[in-house]
Enzyme design. Sequence first.
Site: not given
Length: 312
Positions: A111, A138, A141, A232, A271, A299
């Site tokens: 990340r 991402h 996700q 988001d 998310c 996830r």
Amino acid sequence: MDVKARGLRGRDFLSMSDITLSELDQLLDRADELKRDHRAGRLRQSLRGKGVGLIFRKPSTRTRLSFEMGVFLLGGHSAVLNPSEMQLGRGETVEDTGRVLSRYLDALMIRTFEQEEAERLAHGAEIPVINGLTDLEHPCQVLADLQTVRERFGGLQGIKLAYLGDGNNVANSLLLGCALAGMDISVACPPGSEPDEGILKRARGLARGRCKVEVTADPRRAVKGSHVLYTDVWVSMGQSKTAGYRRKMRPYQLNDELLSAALPEAVAMHCLPAHRGEEITDEVLDGERSAVWDQAENRMYAQMALMESLMG
Ligand code: CP
Ligand code: NVA
């Protein structure tokens, strides 16, 4: 060995466009199976003896825990690596780091900020590298999101998703994921907050006329006929924004009014982490049509399926 049995062995997963539609279907089928097996207490130790390094340059709650527990449940070992406590923080290159870690581990997740750093790590590493969020994408996700949409609607093709707010990393991966899956996607955002141009072009290429890929400034247009309303945060990790920016974002808030303009069966997705009262209201997040907690749960299963496939 046929392609199906080989899965994604040895490959990287840095973008939602790194996999084909049939690979996506296989991953989601396996994620569903892992979820059922975990609940029934009959998971196999498919990652026994395998090690996964988890590198975080940004904070995380879900990604960190879902990777750690996913590896643990499949019998492997995970190591969380903080770049500031590694030689990376003292100038060792990311390529050299990847090369060395490949001698101990079987996969890496990173990340970070620039997509380019994840690509450089993958270039140096001899083991699969997974994008656990960059400024551009991402994809882990979105794997879990597509699993969640399938659970709710029984399939992906013909489903319309409206994304509301900032055209960020999650919006970019959703564009690619929806186009790949044959879902219509309409991203509604104020001018200046559009998704990445290169990603949009790639998404249109993936859609190949099978489904619609749209960017609009009109949230009502996006929401009309949608099965999924997704939002988001307005300010992603590493960004700083003005009060004026937040004012421009307000019409894109996922609230009851917008939800009622979608299909009657529409669900709300996010998310997480959510900034309640900004991009989404309490009523929607905690309401009956919220799928956000399932997204977070999925996830783990989506990433377990991904790791199994990448590590063979
Ligand atoms: N959705 C997500 O990636 O959450 P974290 O930042 O908590 O990992
Ligand atoms: N767009 C958000 C997603 C967090 C999971 C960010 O990058 O901060």
